[in-house]
Write a protein that holds these residues in place. Structure first.
Motif, PDB file in Angstrom:
ATOM      1  N   HIS A 425       0.812  -1.214   0.000  1.00 49.52           N
ATOM      2  CA  HIS A 425       0.000   0.000   0.000  1.00 49.52           C
ATOM      3  C   HIS A 425       0.847   1.265   0.000  1.00 49.52           C
ATOM      4  CE1 HIS A 425      -3.932  -1.853   0.412  1.00 49.52           C
ATOM      5  NE2 HIS A 425      -3.394  -2.726   1.237  1.00 49.52           N
ATOM      6  N   ALA A 426       2.054   1.207   0.533  1.00 44.54           N
ATOM      7  CA  ALA A 426       2.912   2.393   0.505  1.00 44.54           C
ATOM      8  C   ALA A 426       3.233   2.787  -0.932  1.00 44.54           C
ATOM      9  CB  ALA A 426       4.201   2.137   1.285  1.00 44.54           C
ATOM     10  N   ALA A 427       3.475   1.791  -1.782  1.00 40.66           N
ATOM     11  CA  ALA A 427       3.706   2.081  -3.200  1.00 40.66           C
ATOM     12  C   ALA A 427       2.441   2.613  -3.844  1.00 40.66           C
ATOM     13  CB  ALA A 427       4.186   0.814  -3.915  1.00 40.66           C
ATOM     14  N   GLY A 428       1.285   2.043  -3.457  1.00 45.86           N
ATOM     15  CA  GLY A 428       0.016   2.547  -3.987  1.00 45.86           C
ATOM     16  C   GLY A 428      -0.216   3.995  -3.603  1.00 45.86           C
ATOM     17  N   ASP A 429       0.140   4.352  -2.341  1.00 45.41           N
ATOM     18  CA  ASP A 429      -0.001   5.748  -1.922  1.00 45.41           C
ATOM     19  C   ASP A 429       0.917   6.650  -2.726  1.00 45.41           C
ATOM     20  OD1 ASP A 429      -1.814   4.907  -0.072  1.00 45.41           O
ATOM     21  OD2 ASP A 429      -0.442   5.011   1.649  1.00 45.41           O
ATOM     22  N   LEU A 430       2.126   6.170  -3.035  1.00 44.00           N
ATOM     23  CA  LEU A 430       3.051   6.945  -3.859  1.00 44.00           C
ATOM     24  C   LEU A 430       2.447   7.225  -5.230  1.00 44.00           C
ATOM     25  CD1 LEU A 430       5.923   8.121  -4.386  1.00 44.00           C
ATOM     26  CD2 LEU A 430       6.580   5.821  -5.166  1.00 44.00           C
ATOM     27  N   VAL A 431       1.835   6.211  -5.818  1.00 44.08           N
ATOM     28  CA  VAL A 431       1.199   6.385  -7.135  1.00 44.08           C
ATOM     29  C   VAL A 431       0.052   7.387  -7.039  1.00 44.08           C
ATOM     30  CG1 VAL A 431      -0.123   5.219  -8.933  1.00 44.08           C
ATOM     31  CG2 VAL A 431       1.885   4.109  -7.946  1.00 44.08           C
ATOM     32  N   LEU A 432      -0.771   7.275  -6.008  1.00 40.50           N
ATOM     33  CA  LEU A 432      -1.917   8.182  -5.860  1.00 40.50           C
ATOM     34  C   LEU A 432      -1.450   9.629  -5.727  1.00 40.50           C
ATOM     35  CD1 LEU A 432      -4.142   6.105  -3.409  1.00 40.50           C
ATOM     36  CD2 LEU A 432      -4.641   6.606  -5.802  1.00 40.50           C
ATOM     37  N   ARG A 433      -0.405   9.860  -4.949  1.00 44.36           N
ATOM     38  CA  ARG A 433       0.071  11.241  -4.787  1.00 44.36           C
ATOM     39  C   ARG A 433       0.614  11.796  -6.094  1.00 44.36           C
ATOM     40  NH1 ARG A 433       1.841   9.223   0.354  1.00 44.36           N
ATOM     41  NH2 ARG A 433       3.869   8.683  -0.517  1.00 44.36           N
ATOM     42  N   ASN A 434       1.325  10.973  -6.846  1.00 47.21           N
ATOM     43  CA  ASN A 434       1.878  11.457  -8.113  1.00 47.21           C
ATOM     44  C   ASN A 434       0.792  11.662  -9.163  1.00 47.21           C
ATOM     45  OD1 ASN A 434       5.102  11.466  -8.402  1.00 47.21           O
ATOM     46  ND2 ASN A 434       4.498   9.959  -6.848  1.00 47.21           N
ATOM     47  N   ILE A 435      -0.218  10.800  -9.166  1.00 46.26           N
ATOM     48  CA  ILE A 435      -1.353  11.009 -10.079  1.00 46.26           C
ATOM     49  C   ILE A 435      -2.035  12.330  -9.753  1.00 46.26           C
ATOM     50  CG2 ILE A 435      -3.624  10.151 -10.739  1.00 46.26           C
ATOM     51  CD1 ILE A 435      -1.464   8.512 -11.978  1.00 46.26           C
ATOM     52  N   ALA A 436      -2.217  12.621  -8.459  1.00 47.23           N
ATOM     53  CA  ALA A 436      -2.830  13.883  -8.047  1.00 47.23           C
ATOM     54  C   ALA A 436      -1.984  15.061  -8.522  1.00 47.23           C
ATOM     55  CB  ALA A 436      -3.007  13.927  -6.534  1.00 47.23           C
ATOM     56  N   HIS A 437      -0.640  14.930  -8.400  1.00 45.33           N
ATOM     57  CA  HIS A 437       0.244  16.010  -8.830  1.00 45.33           C
ATOM     58  C   HIS A 437       0.145  16.229 -10.338  1.00 45.33           C
ATOM     59  CE1 HIS A 437       3.736  18.624  -8.881  1.00 45.33           C
ATOM     60  NE2 HIS A 437       4.268  17.881  -9.816  1.00 45.33           N
ATOM     61  N   VAL A 438       0.141  15.152 -11.086  1.00 39.52           N
ATOM     62  CA  VAL A 438       0.031  15.261 -12.546  1.00 39.52           C
ATOM     63  C   VAL A 438      -1.294  15.901 -12.926  1.00 39.52           C
ATOM     64  CG1 VAL A 438      -0.269  13.901 -14.644  1.00 39.52           C
ATOM     65  CG2 VAL A 438       1.609  13.403 -13.097  1.00 39.52           C
ATOM     66  N   THR A 439      -2.374  15.522 -12.252  1.00 39.46           N
ATOM     67  CA  THR A 439      -3.695  16.051 -12.591  1.00 39.46           C
ATOM     68  C   THR A 439      -3.749  17.553 -12.354  1.00 39.46           C
ATOM     69  OG1 THR A 439      -4.636  13.935 -11.896  1.00 39.46           O
ATOM     70  CG2 THR A 439      -6.160  15.761 -12.220  1.00 39.46           C
ATOM     71  N   ARG A 440      -3.125  18.010 -11.275  1.00 40.85           N
ATOM     72  CA  ARG A 440      -3.103  19.454 -11.027  1.00 40.85           C
ATOM     73  C   ARG A 440      -2.402  20.204 -12.168  1.00 40.85           C
ATOM     74  NH1 ARG A 440      -1.335  18.068  -5.621  1.00 40.85           N
ATOM     75  NH2 ARG A 440      -3.014  18.260  -4.082  1.00 40.85           N
ATOM     76  N   LYS A 441      -1.355  19.585 -12.733  1.00 41.29           N
ATOM     77  CA  LYS A 441      -0.636  20.233 -13.833  1.00 41.29           C
ATOM     78  C   LYS A 441      -1.484  20.316 -15.090  1.00 41.29           C
ATOM     79  CE  LYS A 441       3.469  18.800 -14.677  1.00 41.29           C
ATOM     80  NZ  LYS A 441       4.589  17.876 -14.921  1.00 41.29           N
ATOM     81  N   VAL A 442      -2.340  19.331 -15.282  1.00 38.75           N
ATOM     82  CA  VAL A 442      -3.100  19.241 -16.537  1.00 38.75           C
ATOM     83  C   VAL A 442      -4.277  20.210 -16.549  1.00 38.75           C
ATOM     84  CG1 VAL A 442      -4.570  17.708 -17.901  1.00 38.75           C
ATOM     85  CG2 VAL A 442      -2.391  16.886 -17.026  1.00 38.75           C
ATOM     86  N   VAL A 443      -4.960  20.354 -15.421  1.00 40.93           N
ATOM     87  CA  VAL A 443      -6.211  21.108 -15.414  1.00 40.93           C
ATOM     88  C   VAL A 443      -5.956  22.605 -15.434  1.00 40.93           C
ATOM     89  CG1 VAL A 443      -7.399  19.272 -14.177  1.00 40.93           C
ATOM     90  CG2 VAL A 443      -6.321  21.110 -12.899  1.00 40.93           C
ATOM     91  N   ARG A 444      -7.016  23.345 -15.731  1.00 48.59           N
ATOM     92  CA  ARG A 444      -6.967  24.799 -15.677  1.00 48.59           C
ATOM     93  C   ARG A 444      -7.181  25.269 -14.249  1.00 48.59           C
ATOM     94  NH1 ARG A 444     -11.938  25.744 -19.517  1.00 48.59           N
ATOM     95  NH2 ARG A 444     -12.729  24.428 -17.837  1.00 48.59           N
ATOM     96  N   GLY A 445      -6.914  26.569 -14.050  1.00 50.19           N
ATOM     97  CA  GLY A 445      -7.108  27.103 -12.708  1.00 50.19           C
ATOM     98  C   GLY A 445      -8.553  27.073 -12.266  1.00 50.19           C
TER      99      GLY A 445
END
Length: 542
Positions: A425-445
């Motif tokens: 699950h620690a690796a899964g949490d790492l993936v979730l945090r990075n997916i969240a970071h990538v999503t913030r970069k993609v979306v508009r303000g």
């Protein structure tokens, strides 16, 4: 000694002793009520301070996300000040309800462009938010200032923009409009009749917002140095101080935000005069003492006519009532009616218990509301499902009024369970945090990103049609697939997502329908082989 005293006198002496004990009990109960009133008010003040602090904290987080999203557009803006001004002016107009200016500052502190004056080139190197952001390379919160270009009261936020080598390219800043902040802040929900005073100040004690209205205005400094010293001696807590005029007040303090220099930039102070806190207890005390005095006189008169029982029985009721209230049972009532002294005393106790019961209910309701304010997913830092539904409903209603299109993207991490089973699950949490970071970069303000649950995320895109939504979904898939994550020194492999897209129309659907249709589209993408996008058209879905 007592042999020559008749029975009536003996009873009178016993009742006199009993009455004296009753006076002691009344004083004890009143003292307990005063202590409980102060404890309740302290909890109430602390709760109001915490609730109020959430408003500027959310504004700070929103400003940071806004500047982060804007930082990706800085490089092309630095080529042309006029083009930069036009871009920032349009962006500021769409956020006019919150910010009164947006600017881009060069590394030397000179203003390159802003959203207000295309020709302004003022030197901002002395501004706190610029110095902190430029020196630390982190998001920074300034202090109260009157904009040199806008001439309006504001609180500036600074965000450094670095090149690939970590060199400072510029500092983005956005100025919170303090006039609108004070008009729309959480302090408007307070009841002025309660005597509460709420003040929000910056790190220098300058007022950013104040309620209810008084001699204080935005931009003025708190005049009492003792209050300021105690308020800034703690990040969160309470203290008692005597303010000008000789009034003792209880203060609750809550700090908001963190700056790179370690100094909290904002303080929320909520206060209440002790005279109001103890007013009801003092009134109860007076009524009880007056009632007890009248009761003593009545006993002297009644006892000679053999009315012992008529006096003793109401006393027992009052004692039981006082004991129950002292033990915390505010539902207890004497039920006594009439206009005589004991009935009036019983009525005063009933009123006291009723008021304490109402205050306890209000406190419980306020605590429930505080728990409901938690809208952030702790793992990813994204808003949670509750916040998603609130914003989606609001954006959908706005889209209906403007007859605009709104898009909803729901995406799920492919084979996430297998990843958890294999790496933990620690690796899964790492993936979730990075997916969240990538999503913030993609979306508009203006877009809303939320963690829907587990490995599912939702993006709400106001005023976006199918083409824009599909393009955003494709960019999201590319960015996620480009992630190269490792855990314990081992590569996790290629990570992909499956995205379902749905757009509302003028005949529009509910928020639940849009999310459900996006979820169906996402499952179709899963069934179609994963790592793909499925756009579900509403006419076909219907």
């Amino acid at each position: 000694m007592f042999q020559n005293i008749n029975a009536r006198t003996r009873i009178l002496l016993v009742l006199l002793v009993y009455t004296l004990l009753m006076f002691v009990l009344v004083l004890y109960v009143v003292l307990q009520l005063r202590n409980e009133a102060e404890d309740d008010e302290r909890r109430h003040l602390r709760l109001i301070a915490e609730l109020t602090a959430r408003h500027p904290a959310q504004l700070i987080e929103s400003a940071q996300q806004f500047l982060y999203a804007l930082s990706g557009n800085v490089s092309p803006l630095l080529s042309d000040p006029r083009r930069c001004h036009d871009f920032l002016r349009v962006l500021q107009q769409s956020n006019a309800s919150r910010y009164h200016s947006i600017g881009l500052i060069l590394p030397d502190g000179k203003l390159f462009c802003n959203s207000v004056d295309p020709d302004s080139r003022v030197d901002l190197s002395d501004r706190l938010y610029y110095r902190l952001a430029a020196e630390s390379g982190q998001f920074a919160i300034g202090e109260h200032q009157i904009g040199r270009a806008t001439k309006r009261h504001g609180l500036n936020f600074g965000y450094p923009v670095m090149d690939a080598n970590g060199k400072l390219l510029a500092v983005l800043n956005v100025a919170l409009d303090l006039a609108k902040f004070a008009e729309r802040g959480a302090m408007r929900q307070m009841d002025a009749a309660d005597g509460h005073v709420m003040t929000i100040v910056d790190r220098n004690g300058i007022i950013l917002a104040h309620y209810p209205g008084s001699s204080y205005r935005i931009g003025e400094k708190i005049s009492d140095p003792v209050v300021l010293k105690q308020a800034f001696a703690m990040d969160s807590g309470m203290f008692t101080a005597t303010v000008p005029g000789g009034v003792r007040q209880i203060f609750a303090v809550e700090s908001v935000g963190n700056n790179p220099d370690g100094i909290s930039p904002i303080r929320v102070m909520v206060s209440s005069p002790e005279s109001i806190i103890y007013a009801e207890a003092n009134r109860v005390q007076l009524r009880m003492l007056v009632g007890a005095g009248l009761l003593l006189l009545l006993m002297f008169l009644v006892i000679w006519f053999g009315a012992n029982v008529l006096v003793l029985r109401p006393f027992r009721v009052l004692l039981d009532m006082a004991e129950k209230v002292r033990s915390g049972d505010f539902s207890a009532r004497t039920g006594m009616a009439g206009s005589h002294e004991l009935a009036r005393l019983g009525g005063a106790l009933d009123m006291m218990a009723e008021e304490l019961s109402v205050r306890e209910d209000k406190l419980k309701q306020a605590m429930l509301q505080l728990n409901e304010q938690a809208v952030t997913d702790q793992l990813t830092g994204l808003p949670n499902r509750r916040y998603l539904w609130e914003r989606l409903e609001a954006e959908l209603m706005r889209a209906q009024r403007k007859q605009a299109t709104l898009s909803v993207l729901l995406f799920d991490i492919d084979l996430f369970k297998q990843l958890n089973d294999r790496w933990g699950h620690a690796a899964g949490d790492l993936v979730l945090r990075n997916i969240a970071h990538v999503t913030r970069k993609v979306v508009r303000g203006s877009d809303v990103v939320a963690r829907y649950g587990g490995e599912e995320f939702v993006i709400v895109m106001p005023e976006s049609g199918e083409e824009v939504a599909a393009a955003r979904a494709e960019e999201l898939c590319r960015e996620v697939a480009a992630l190269r994550l490792s855990y314990n020194g081992q590569e996790l492999g290629v990570i992909t997502v499956s995205v379902g897209v749905v757009c509302s129309h003028q005949n529009t659907q509910s928020a639940e329908q849009l999310v459900r249709l996006a979820d169906q589209a996402m499952y179709e993408a899963k069934q179609g082989g994963r790592n793909r996008i499925v756009l579900k058209r509403l006419d076909a879905a219907t």
